[in-house]
Write a protein that holds these residues in place. Sequence first.
Motif, short mmCIF file in Angstrom:
data_model
loop_
_atom_site.label_atom_id
_atom_site.label_comp_id
_atom_site.label_asym_id
_atom_site.label_seq_id
_atom_site.Cartn_x
_atom_site.Cartn_y
_atom_site.Cartn_z
N ALA A 1 0.80 -1.10 -0.19
CA ALA A 1 -0.16 0.00 0.02
C ALA A 1 1.02 1.17 0.19
CB ALA A 1 -1.01 -0.08 1.23
N LEU A 2 1.36 1.58 -1.17
CA LEU A 2 2.55 2.68 -1.56
C LEU A 2 1.85 4.17 -1.35
CD1 LEU A 2 4.60 0.83 -3.97
CD2 LEU A 2 4.52 0.39 -1.55
N LEU A 3 2.83 4.79 -0.84
CA LEU A 3 2.71 6.36 -0.81
C LEU A 3 3.83 7.04 -1.66
CD1 LEU A 3 1.58 7.28 2.84
CD2 LEU A 3 0.33 6.83 0.85
N GLY B 1 3.43 5.48 6.77
CA GLY B 1 4.58 6.36 6.76
C GLY B 1 5.97 5.82 6.94
N GLN B 2 5.98 4.66 7.01
CA GLN B 2 7.18 3.80 7.39
C GLN B 2 7.76 3.28 5.90
OE1 GLN B 2 7.11 0.65 9.96
NE2 GLN B 2 6.14 2.21 11.89
N LEU B 3 9.12 3.29 6.08
CA LEU B 3 9.74 2.51 4.87
C LEU B 3 9.64 1.20 4.84
CD1 LEU B 3 12.67 4.95 3.90
CD2 LEU B 3 10.88 4.34 2.49
N GLU C 1 10.01 9.81 -1.28
CA GLU C 1 10.62 8.65 -1.83
C GLU C 1 11.90 8.50 -1.38
OE1 GLU C 1 10.58 8.50 -6.22
OE2 GLU C 1 8.40 8.87 -6.32
N PRO C 2 12.37 7.14 -1.08
CA PRO C 2 13.74 6.89 -0.57
C PRO C 2 14.50 6.84 -1.87
CG PRO C 2 12.38 4.96 -0.84
CD PRO C 2 11.70 5.99 -1.40
N ALA C 3 15.85 6.56 -1.43
CA ALA C 3 17.02 6.57 -2.45
C ALA C 3 17.96 5.27 -1.84
CB ALA C 3 17.82 7.50 -2.69
#
Length: 144
Positions: free
Chosen positions: A21-23, A45-47, A70-72
């Motif tokens: 369930a991606l944000l 809200g967590q990675l 978005e993460p890297a």
Amino acid sequence: MVEEAGTDQVTRPRWLSLGGALLSGAAAAAWGDGETEVFALHEDGQLWNRYWDGASWHDWKSLGGAFGGEPAAAARDAERIDLFAIGTDGVLRHRWWDGRRWVEWRAVEDAPRGARAVSCAWSGGRLDVFVWGADGALHHADLA
């Protein structure tokens, strides 16, 4: 009649849903021969991460934190995967795989606060991290 793709034809990829369930969009890092890990911000809200071990996808697993973008991710090898994300407080955070476990999230010292986006890449012995700052400029640091 079945047609096979020749050398001048493009084959259609088979898309597989990895669920979640991606944000945010996902960041990916290849850390071994045929092995890939993906990271994305989930609705809590967590990675979270999920990885391909060369034979199958493993389930989504939370890496914690409270993030807003978005993460890297970048992998030097199977012993080192680096993950960056901007916290809901505007602080750039870093977590990495040390070959045995995920080290807990840490704030990146002196990183521009209020950053809008982050990207990273391993190049030889360098871990280049780029941040799009609140000032609109691109900021860089070698964090290896």
